[in-house]
Design a protein around this motif. Structure first.
Motif, PDB file in Angstrom:
ATOM      1  N   GLN A  95       0.824  -1.204   0.000  1.00 31.48           N
ATOM      2  CA  GLN A  95       0.000   0.000   0.000  1.00 31.48           C
ATOM      3  C   GLN A  95       0.857   1.252   0.000  1.00 31.48           C
ATOM      4  O   GLN A  95       1.892   1.309   0.664  1.00 31.48           O
ATOM      5  N   PHE A  96       0.421   2.270  -0.736  1.00 31.98           N
ATOM      6  CA  PHE A  96       1.031   3.578  -0.604  1.00 31.98           C
ATOM      7  C   PHE A  96       0.618   4.141   0.764  1.00 31.98           C
ATOM      8  O   PHE A  96      -0.329   3.670   1.380  1.00 31.98           O
ATOM      9  N   VAL A  97       1.321   5.162   1.225  1.00 24.98           N
ATOM     10  CA  VAL A  97       1.094   5.675   2.573  1.00 24.98           C
ATOM     11  C   VAL A  97      -0.343   6.134   2.777  1.00 24.98           C
ATOM     12  O   VAL A  97      -0.977   5.801   3.783  1.00 24.98           O
ATOM     13  N   ILE A 122       0.657  -5.011  10.238  1.00 24.03           N
ATOM     14  CA  ILE A 122       1.889  -5.481   9.621  1.00 24.03           C
ATOM     15  C   ILE A 122       2.325  -4.443   8.597  1.00 24.03           C
ATOM     16  O   ILE A 122       1.642  -4.214   7.591  1.00 24.03           O
ATOM     17  N   VAL A 123       3.460  -3.792   8.841  1.00 22.88           N
ATOM     18  CA  VAL A 123       3.894  -2.664   8.001  1.00 22.88           C
ATOM     19  C   VAL A 123       5.226  -2.908   7.311  1.00 22.88           C
ATOM     20  O   VAL A 123       5.632  -2.121   6.456  1.00 22.88           O
ATOM     21  N   GLY A 124       5.959  -3.955   7.666  1.00 24.44           N
ATOM     22  CA  GLY A 124       7.272  -4.199   7.083  1.00 24.44           C
ATOM     23  C   GLY A 124       8.358  -3.465   7.851  1.00 24.44           C
ATOM     24  O   GLY A 124       8.103  -2.498   8.561  1.00 24.44           O
ATOM     25  N   LYS A 139       3.350   6.650   9.729  1.00 27.73           N
ATOM     26  CA  LYS A 139       1.965   7.019   9.430  1.00 27.73           C
ATOM     27  C   LYS A 139       0.995   6.300  10.350  1.00 27.73           C
ATOM     28  O   LYS A 139      -0.002   6.885  10.809  1.00 27.73           O
ATOM     29  N   VAL A 140       1.263   5.037  10.643  1.00 30.49           N
ATOM     30  CA  VAL A 140       0.419   4.289  11.582  1.00 30.49           C
ATOM     31  C   VAL A 140       0.470   4.939  12.957  1.00 30.49           C
ATOM     32  O   VAL A 140      -0.557   5.117  13.622  1.00 30.49           O
ATOM     33  N   ASP A 142       1.169   8.069  13.638  1.00 26.82           N
ATOM     34  CA  ASP A 142       0.462   9.349  13.566  1.00 26.82           C
ATOM     35  C   ASP A 142      -1.047   9.143  13.640  1.00 26.82           C
ATOM     36  O   ASP A 142      -1.757   9.882  14.339  1.00 26.82           O
ATOM     37  N   LEU A 143      -1.539   8.144  12.912  1.00 16.71           N
ATOM     38  CA  LEU A 143      -2.967   7.876  12.902  1.00 16.71           C
ATOM     39  C   LEU A 143      -3.457   7.486  14.289  1.00 16.71           C
ATOM     40  O   LEU A 143      -4.521   7.936  14.731  1.00 16.71           O
ATOM     41  N   CYS A 144      -2.680   6.658  14.966  1.00 15.34           N
ATOM     42  CA  CYS A 144      -3.069   6.258  16.326  1.00 15.34           C
ATOM     43  C   CYS A 144      -3.168   7.472  17.251  1.00 15.34           C
ATOM     44  O   CYS A 144      -4.110   7.588  18.048  1.00 15.34           O
ATOM     45  N   ARG A 145      -2.211   8.377  17.129  1.00 12.93           N
ATOM     46  CA  ARG A 145      -2.264   9.589  17.957  1.00 12.93           C
ATOM     47  C   ARG A 145      -3.516  10.406  17.648  1.00 12.93           C
ATOM     48  O   ARG A 145      -4.181  10.922  18.553  1.00 12.93           O
ATOM     49  N   GLU A 146      -3.844  10.521  16.363  1.00 12.54           N
ATOM     50  CA  GLU A 146      -5.032  11.289  15.973  1.00 12.54           C
ATOM     51  C   GLU A 146      -6.313  10.670  16.524  1.00 12.54           C
ATOM     52  O   GLU A 146      -7.265  11.382  16.848  1.00 12.54           O
ATOM     53  N   LEU A 147      -6.314   9.340  16.626  1.00 13.05           N
ATOM     54  CA  LEU A 147      -7.505   8.637  17.100  1.00 13.05           C
ATOM     55  C   LEU A 147      -7.502   8.447  18.619  1.00 13.05           C
ATOM     56  O   LEU A 147      -8.415   7.830  19.168  1.00 13.05           O
ATOM     57  N   GLY A 148      -6.468   8.954  19.290  1.00 15.85           N
ATOM     58  CA  GLY A 148      -6.387   8.831  20.734  1.00 15.85           C
ATOM     59  C   GLY A 148      -6.028   7.434  21.205  1.00 15.85           C
ATOM     60  O   GLY A 148      -6.409   7.039  22.314  1.00 15.85           O
TER      61      GLY A 148
END
Length: 232
Positions: A95-97, A122-124, A139-140, A142-148
């Motif tokens: 997947q692209f970012v 699983i991100v490699g 990016k994962v 960052d997303l977790c931080r955004e979602l709390g």
């Protein structure tokens, strides 16, 4: 990062994935060419030609996005087919970012709605990325931080444990609810570790870097195109 991430890796799947990404890249190149010619036509005072070329660029942009969507969906189905990953895991290889972020957020929200406690992403490891940098992992996070939510890198560095309930990200032991060893997740089910050819990994990494650069170029060209249309 290789696109296909399981033991029965085959050339046919890799070829189809590469074909779709290559078609998307070709459309991106045509889009850039149209927007550049539109800019020159605008500067030369030919507003009608500038608008025509701009519309052609938009058509190429739409086709590029469609081919990338097809590639994303295709490789996701291959990597996350039943039996290839555990129910509490999601494989984001290939997947692209921006694609990975969208897919992961959808999965997190769906799992939370079902009352799931955690998710393994699983991100490699980024072994074959430029400067060995992991692109999906930040990016994962960052997303977790955004979602709390809180997350932590697992032992093999290619997987991230996400606590879906907002607590501390402490992965279960091998004897608990997750049984596959962390170091070979998605591979040991098939009897051993598989390492796809390195040229595929480098090819996919180059595709992702080019796609990101094209997105930046597209943004700049769109601003020029808007200015052109405002005058016309």
């Amino acid at each position: 990062m290789t696109a296909l991430h399981h033991e029965d890796n085959n050339a046919e799947v890799e070829r189809e994935y590469d074909r779709l990404r290559d078609l998307a890249r070709a459309e991106a190149e045509k889009r850039g060419d149209c927007f550049e010619r539109s800019r020159r036509a605008y500067e030369d005072g030919d507003g009608a030609r500038a608008k025509e070329l701009s519309n052609q660029g938009k058509a190429h942009d739409a086709r590029m996005k469609e081919y990338n969507r097809q590639a994303s969906d295709y490789i996701f189905r291959e990597n996350n087919a039943p039996g290839r990953v555990d129910p509490d895991s999601i494989d984001l290889h290939g997947q692209f970012v921006d694609e990975a972020e969208r897919i992961l957020e959808q999965r997190i929200r769906a799992d939370q709605a079902r009352g799931q406690t955690h998710l393994h992403a699983i991100v490699g490891k980024g072994n074959h990325s430029a400067n060995h940098l992991q692109k999906l992992k930040p990016k994962v996070e960052d997303l977790c931080r955004e979602l709390g939510l809180k997350c932590s890198t697992e032992d093999n560095a290619g997987r991230i444990y996400i606590n879906l309930q907002g607590g501390e990200p402490i992965p279960p032991s091998n004897g608990g609810e997750h049984h596959a060893p962390h170091q070979h997740h998605g591979q040991q089910q098939h009897g051993g570790q598989h390492r796809p050819p390195q040229h595929h990994e480098q090819h996919h990494e180059q595709q992702q870097e080019q796609a990101e650069a094209e997105d930046i170029l597209s943004l700049l060209l769109r601003k020029l195109e808007k200015a052109c249309c405002a005058v016309m």
